[in-house]
Write an enzyme that holds these catalytic residues in place. Structure first.
Site, PDB file in Angstrom:
ATOM      1  N   SER A 113       0.851  -1.196   0.000  1.00 14.76           N
ATOM      2  CA  SER A 113       0.000   0.000   0.000  1.00 14.76           C
ATOM      3  C   SER A 113       0.885   1.244   0.000  1.00 14.76           C
ATOM      4  CB  SER A 113      -0.961   0.000   1.186  1.00 14.76           C
ATOM      5  OG  SER A 113      -1.964  -0.974   0.987  1.00 14.76           O
ATOM      6  N   HIS A 116       5.901   1.369   3.449  1.00  9.69           N
ATOM      7  CA  HIS A 116       6.738   1.794   4.577  1.00  9.69           C
ATOM      8  C   HIS A 116       7.230   0.655   5.459  1.00  9.69           C
ATOM      9  CE1 HIS A 116       5.568   5.720   3.303  1.00  9.69           C
ATOM     10  NE2 HIS A 116       6.222   6.307   4.269  1.00  9.69           N
ATOM     11  N   ASP A 117       6.956  -0.571   5.094  1.00  3.45           N
ATOM     12  CA  ASP A 117       7.443  -1.708   5.876  1.00  3.45           C
ATOM     13  C   ASP A 117       8.958  -1.556   6.095  1.00  3.45           C
ATOM     14  OD1 ASP A 117       6.309  -4.896   6.241  1.00  3.45           O
ATOM     15  OD2 ASP A 117       8.465  -4.527   6.381  1.00  3.45           O
ATOM     16  N   VAL A 183      -2.403   3.544   4.391  1.00  6.68           N
ATOM     17  CA  VAL A 183      -3.507   3.039   5.216  1.00  6.68           C
ATOM     18  C   VAL A 183      -3.459   1.510   5.330  1.00  6.68           C
ATOM     19  CG1 VAL A 183      -6.024   2.639   5.114  1.00  6.68           C
ATOM     20  CG2 VAL A 183      -5.098   4.970   4.935  1.00  6.68           C
ATOM     21  N   GLY A 185      -1.140  -0.995   5.261  1.00  6.26           N
ATOM     22  CA  GLY A 185      -0.231  -1.619   6.219  1.00  6.26           C
ATOM     23  C   GLY A 185      -0.407  -1.037   7.609  1.00  6.26           C
ATOM     24  N   ASN A 478       3.968  -3.214  13.776  1.00  5.91           N
ATOM     25  CA  ASN A 478       4.191  -2.241  12.688  1.00  5.91           C
ATOM     26  C   ASN A 478       5.637  -1.787  12.591  1.00  5.91           C
ATOM     27  OD1 ASN A 478       1.914  -2.009  11.172  1.00  5.91           O
ATOM     28  ND2 ASN A 478       1.127  -0.180  12.157  1.00  5.91           N
ATOM     29  N   TYR A 479       6.437  -2.053  13.636  1.00  8.05           N
ATOM     30  CA  TYR A 479       7.871  -1.770  13.550  1.00  8.05           C
ATOM     31  C   TYR A 479       8.583  -3.069  13.151  1.00  8.05           C
ATOM     32  CZ  TYR A 479       7.244   2.745  15.934  1.00  8.05           C
ATOM     33  OH  TYR A 479       6.889   4.034  16.289  1.00  8.05           O
TER      34      TYR A 479
HETATM   35  C1  LIG Z   1       8.744   7.006   8.041  1.00  8.22           C
HETATM   36  C2  LIG Z   1       7.875   6.049   8.795  1.00  8.22           C
HETATM   37  C3  LIG Z   1       7.086   6.529   9.833  1.00  8.22           C
HETATM   38  C4  LIG Z   1       6.239   5.675  10.530  1.00  8.22           C
HETATM   39  N1  LIG Z   1       5.470   6.176  11.534  1.00  8.22           N
HETATM   40  C5  LIG Z   1       4.592   5.366  12.174  1.00  8.22           C
HETATM   41  C6  LIG Z   1       3.727   5.860  13.181  1.00  8.22           C
HETATM   42  O1  LIG Z   1       3.743   7.049  13.507  1.00  8.22           O
HETATM   43  N2  LIG Z   1       2.870   5.007  13.771  1.00  8.22           N
HETATM   44  C7  LIG Z   1       2.819   3.674  13.424  1.00  8.22           C
HETATM   45  O2  LIG Z   1       1.996   2.942  13.959  1.00  8.22           O
HETATM   46  N3  LIG Z   1       3.652   3.184  12.497  1.00  8.22           N
HETATM   47  C8  LIG Z   1       4.522   3.989  11.862  1.00  8.22           C
HETATM   48  N4  LIG Z   1       5.338   3.469  10.905  1.00  8.22           N
HETATM   49  C9  LIG Z   1       5.239   2.046  10.590  1.00  8.22           C
HETATM   50  C10 LIG Z   1       4.091   1.813   9.620  1.00  8.22           C
HETATM   51  O3  LIG Z   1       2.853   1.938  10.274  1.00  8.22           O
HETATM   52  C11 LIG Z   1       4.166   0.403   9.045  1.00  8.22           C
HETATM   53  O4  LIG Z   1       5.373   0.260   8.356  1.00  8.22           O
HETATM   54  C12 LIG Z   1       3.006   0.120   8.121  1.00  8.22           C
HETATM   55  O5  LIG Z   1       2.911  -1.268   7.916  1.00  8.22           O
HETATM   56  C13 LIG Z   1       3.171   0.820   6.801  1.00  8.22           C
HETATM   57  O6  LIG Z   1       2.061   0.655   5.996  1.00  8.22           O
HETATM   58  P1  LIG Z   1       2.264   0.822   4.414  1.00  8.22           P
HETATM   59  O7  LIG Z   1       0.986   0.517   3.766  1.00  8.22           O
HETATM   60  O8  LIG Z   1       2.903   2.138   4.133  1.00  8.22           O
HETATM   61  O9  LIG Z   1       3.368  -0.276   4.151  1.00  8.22           O
HETATM   62  P2  LIG Z   1       3.553  -1.496   3.162  1.00  8.22           P
HETATM   63  O10 LIG Z   1       5.027  -1.697   3.113  1.00  8.22           O
HETATM   64  O11 LIG Z   1       2.860  -1.265   1.876  1.00  8.22           O
HETATM   65  O12 LIG Z   1       2.859  -2.694   3.922  1.00  8.22           O
HETATM   66  C14 LIG Z   1       3.263  -3.136   5.194  1.00  8.22           C
HETATM   67  C15 LIG Z   1       2.730  -4.537   5.444  1.00  8.22           C
HETATM   68  O13 LIG Z   1       1.316  -4.550   5.313  1.00  8.22           O
HETATM   69  C16 LIG Z   1       0.906  -5.397   4.232  1.00  8.22           C
HETATM   70  N5  LIG Z   1      -0.141  -4.705   3.490  1.00  8.22           N
HETATM   71  C17 LIG Z   1      -0.054  -3.464   2.942  1.00  8.22           C
HETATM   72  N6  LIG Z   1      -1.214  -3.164   2.344  1.00  8.22           N
HETATM   73  C18 LIG Z   1      -2.044  -4.208   2.512  1.00  8.22           C
HETATM   74  C19 LIG Z   1      -3.371  -4.461   2.095  1.00  8.22           C
HETATM   75  N7  LIG Z   1      -4.057  -3.562   1.389  1.00  8.22           N
HETATM   76  N8  LIG Z   1      -3.930  -5.645   2.405  1.00  8.22           N
HETATM   77  C20 LIG Z   1      -3.233  -6.575   3.110  1.00  8.22           C
HETATM   78  N9  LIG Z   1      -1.960  -6.372   3.523  1.00  8.22           N
HETATM   79  C21 LIG Z   1      -1.370  -5.196   3.236  1.00  8.22           C
HETATM   80  C22 LIG Z   1       2.155  -5.574   3.388  1.00  8.22           C
HETATM   81  O14 LIG Z   1       2.092  -6.760   2.629  1.00  8.22           O
HETATM   82  C23 LIG Z   1       3.231  -5.576   4.425  1.00  8.22           C
HETATM   83  O15 LIG Z   1       3.284  -6.831   5.059  1.00  8.22           O
HETATM   84  C24 LIG Z   1       6.201   4.304  10.195  1.00  8.22           C
HETATM   85  C25 LIG Z   1       7.007   3.826   9.166  1.00  8.22           C
HETATM   86  C26 LIG Z   1       7.841   4.676   8.472  1.00  8.22           C
HETATM   87  C27 LIG Z   1       8.715   4.147   7.369  1.00  8.22           C
END
Ligand SMILES: Cc1cc2nc3c(=O)[nH]c(=O)nc-3n(C[C@H](O)[C@H](O)[C@H](O)COP(=O)(O)OP(=O)(O)OC[C@H]3O[C@@H](n4cnc5c(N)ncnc54)[C@H](O)[C@@H]3O)c2cc1C
Ligand SMILES: *[C@@H]1O[C@H](CO)[C@@H](O)[C@H](O)[C@H]1NC(C)=O
Ligand SMILES: *[C@@H]1O[C@H](CO)[C@@H](O)[C@H](O)[C@H]1NC(C)=O
Ligand SMILES: *[C@@H]1O[C@H](CO)[C@@H](O)[C@H](O)[C@H]1NC(C)=O
Ligand SMILES: *[C@@H]1O[C@H](CO)[C@@H](O)[C@H](O)[C@H]1NC(C)=O
Ligand SMILES: *[C@@H]1O[C@H](CO)[C@@H](O)[C@H](O)[C@H]1NC(C)=O
Ligand SMILES: *[C@@H]1O[C@H](CO)[C@@H](O)[C@H](O)[C@H]1NC(C)=O
Ligand SMILES: *[C@@H]1O[C@H](CO)[C@@H](O)[C@H](O)[C@H]1NC(C)=O
Ligand SMILES: *[C@@H]1O[C@H](CO)[C@@H](O)[C@H](O)[C@H]1NC(C)=O
Ligand SMILES: *[C@@H]1O[C@H](CO)[C@@H](O)[C@H](O)[C@H]1NC(C)=O
Length: 540
Positions: A113, A116-117, A183, A185, A478-479
């Site tokens: 999504s 940010h993983d 949203v 992840g 999430n970390y």
């Molecule tokens: C700069 C930065 C700041 C952050 N700050 C915070 C914070 O303030 N609070 C907090 O709680 N976390 C924070 N995080 C961690 C963040 O919440 C997690 O990394 C989160 O999983 C990111 O979601 P994404 O959709 O961007 O990531 P992605 O890398 O796209 O997904 C992360 C995981 O979720 C799965 N996933 C994604 N989308 C879906 C979907 N639609 N259906 C099923 N599975 C899916 C992926 O396969 C993967 O396993 C931060 C991370 C970064 C890099």
């Protein structure tokens, strides 16, 4: 130790794969082309043809589509395994087609999504895989009358906040601080931000969801049932299906909120202030969230290093009340009225992410991060007992020795302590004073450099063992941190899965396993740290 050797094995397997994959990927891609691609095309509705959503390595934009949502440069190297395909659906029927065809051809799917993983698990794998990239599916519908919104998985938090702010000055949503996080992840993995002490996690404010399950069915909360709904509100989406959207409950915020960022070095009594922070931040008024970050800086007086403590606040109230609250409860900080800024909740988001609050709020719609993307490593811990001043002095010494390491402390308490630990898969509720994030960033490529910085993070994590939760040592899902263990792709290993599973989910792990076993018994939706299915009793 175990985690370290696991990682080494992984690296050597990885090195072998890099070589093989160069030879292998083109022929693999071609055979896939003939079967999977045909299936996708056959499954796509004529009103939503899928060809414009398919990127093979032959398409000129393949690399830019892949790189567009890489947020850790460790996984942007030439040796990082690439997907054989990226599908970027713009309609739900295409997501259903992708799941059905991938299942039919037994292909490994990675769902992305916002990308940010921390370990890149949404776009890297140790086996051939393709990416289902959700960035087109990002609509947001805010309904102020019911104080809810439907937010699609590919939206960023910045877009969510902006759309809420467009409709109302007195509503917000408790989610992460970084506006480019996705949203999909974020919410599926728990999601916390600076209103956590007042309103809990993002998942404590989710009322409905849409998911495409392993059969390709589109389900909502009613049709998926409470077990699966529970699982995808903190247990991670990628073990259970493709999350399309969440319906979130908006929360009330005052028209004016207050923020500040105050810094104190050791020479300015940081040890004493940090010591007191532990007792104040998790117990004070729930309207205040007071984050503490600690890093190593050059001392101004001479050539030595010191520790700098940065206190960043969001207070859901005016600055007079904030100053008198802190002068009463936390006089050691020495907060002055002039340290505080009063602004709207939406602009407080800018402040927290280091954007000048006079900047037009449209900057929240930028999907690319403002600051350069780094190489990074993150780890996490939970602190349940206050740390003594003497122990902090030891921690400072260790940090100065390692130098390129930092901590972020996020206080719990308040609403977090009121919600039962079984209400969602996220288990770290009452009894936790704060969560620690270990942060190491660098900006140089190369395996040796990478190993060096990851090593620093691990050394600091090890040093912290006496001060943090144990049996199990907790971590925030999430970390993402693969040092906690991995479940090798393609296999289903309950024993491996339990190692990281219990650190992330504690007693909720077993319920996640049961739900997983019921809804995806063949472990189609999987990654290195997914929820395993129950072992077949015959194999035990
Ligand atoms: C700069 C930065 C700041 C952050 N700050 C915070 C914070 O303030 N609070 C907090 O709680 N976390 C924070 N995080 C961690 C963040 O919440 C997690 O990394 C989160 O999983 C990111 O979601 P994404 O959709 O961007 O990531 P992605 O890398 O796209 O997904 C992360 C995981 O979720 C799965 N996933 C994604 N989308 C879906 C979907 N639609 N259906 C099923 N599975 C899916 C992926 O396969 C993967 O396993 C931060 C991370 C970064 C890099
Ligand atoms: C990529 O292009 C080559 C050469 O044009 C072709 O042989 C191959 O089938 C194509 N592969 C895919 C996955 O489209
Ligand atoms: C796709 O449909 C065509 C025509 O209907 C059929 O010949 C072909 O076998 C189908 N391919 C796949 C992979 O289902
Ligand atoms: C990628 O290339 C294939 C042909 O190789 C084409 O059918 C497809 O539409 C291209 N994808 C995009 C998004 O342009
Ligand atoms: C990722 O690597 C490519 C080169 O392979 C580079 O062009 C791109 O800028 C890199 N991405 C980032 C965010 O630095
Ligand atoms: C540090 O604390 C001491 C004693 O509590 C006090 O006298 C001194 O002014 C403080 N220093 C700073 C920079 O606040
Ligand atoms: C600290 O000083 C050293 C040299 O004295 C310099 O290389 C380094 O960049 C400085 N660090 C910071 C954070 O300013
Ligand atoms: C550097 O300055 C700090 C703060 O004034 C002091 O505590 C420390 O002893 C000094 N170190 C050296 C080597 O002079
Ligand atoms: C924010 O921007 C305004 C207008 O450009 C400027 O006057 C102000 O100094 C900036 N504030 C900070 C903290 O940089
Ligand atoms: C990691 O740190 C340990 C302990 O300091 C050291 O022995 C080891 O060589 C380091 N490894 C790397 C890759 O830097």
């Amino acid at each position: 130790m175990e985690a370290l050797s696991l990682h080494r094995i992984q690296l050597s397997i990885f090195a072998t794969f890099v070589f093989l994959s160069l030879v292998w990927s083109s022929s693999y891609a071609n055979s896939v082309h003939n079967t999977f691609l045909d299936c996708l095309v056959n499954h796509s509705e004529s009103s939503h043809p899928i060809t414009s959503a398919i990127f093979t390595p032959n398409n000129t934009s393949f690399s830019s589509v892949l790189q567009a949502y890489i947020r850790n440069l460790c996984f942007n190297t030439s040796t990082t395994r690439k997907p054989f395909l990226i599908v970027t659906p713009f309609h739900v029927s295409q997501v259903q087609g992708v799941v059905r065809c991938a299942k039919k051809h037994n292909l490994l799917i990675k769902i992305r999504s916002g990308g940010h993983d921390y370990e890149g698990l949404s776009y890297v794998a140790s086996q051939p895989f393709f990416i289902l990239d959700m960035f087109h599916l990002r609509s947001i519908k805010v309904d102020i009358d019911t104080e809810t919104a439907w937010v699609h998985a590919g939206a960023t938090l910045g877009e969510v906040y902006y759309k809420i702010g467009e409709k109302s000055k007195i509503h917000g949503f408790p989610a992460g601080v970084c506006p480019t996080v996705g949203v999909g992840g974020h919410i599926s993995g728990g999601g916390y931000g600076n209103m956590m002490r007042k309103y809990g996690l993002s998942v404590d404010n989710v009322v409905d969801a849409q998911i495409v399950d392993v059969e390709g069915r589109l389900l909502d909360r009613k049709s998926m049932g409470e077990d699966l709904f529970w699982a995808i509100t903190g247990g991670g989406g990628s073990s259970f299906g493709v999350v399309l959207a969440y319906k979130i409950k908006l929360v009330r915020v005052p028209e004016t909120v207050s923020v500040f960022r105050v810094r104190r070095t050791l020479e300015q009594n940081a040890t004493d202030i940090v010591y007191n922070w532990q007792h104040v931040a998790p117990t004070i008024d729930n309207n205040l969230f007071l984050r503490l970050t600690l890093n190593v800086v050059n001392s101004t007086q001479n050539g030595t290093k010191t520790i700098r403590a940065t206190f960043v606040a969001l207070f859901l109230g005016d600055s007079n009340s904030l100053v008198s609250l802190l002068n009463e409860k936390f006089p050691q900080l020495g907060l002055k009225q002039s340290d505080c800024i009063e602004t709207s909740w939406l602009r407080s988001v800018l402040f927290w992410t280091n954007i000048n609050i006079t900047t037009p709020v449209e900057i929240l719609l930028d999907r690319q991060p403002r600051s350069p993307v780094n190489y990074l490593k993150r780890k996490s811990d939970y602190v349940q007992k206050a740390i003594s001043k003497e122990c902090f002095e030891g921690i400072w010494k260790k940090m100065i020795e390692l130098e390129n390491v930092a901590f972020q402390f996020n206080p719990y308490g308040g609403k977090m302590a009121e919600i039962p630990s079984t209400a969602t898969p996220f288990p770290h509720r009452a009894g936790n004073l704060w969560k620690v994030q270990y942060q190491t960033n660098w900006n140089e490529a190369g395996k040796e450099v990478t190993d060096h910085f990851i090593n620093l993070t691990r050394i600091l994590h090890k040093y912290m063992t006496p001060f943090v939760s144990k049996n199990p040592r907790g971590a925030f899902f999430n970390y993402r941190d693969i040092d906690l263990g991995i479940n090798h792709n393609g296999e289903n290993n309950y024993v491996e899965g339990k190692v990281y599973g219990v650190e992330y989910f504690k007693d909720n792990f077993e319920r996640l396993v049961q739900i997983k076993t019921k809804i995806d018994p063949h472990n189609f939706f999987r990654n290195e740290q997914s929820i395993p299915v129950l072992p077949n009793p015959m194999e035990k």
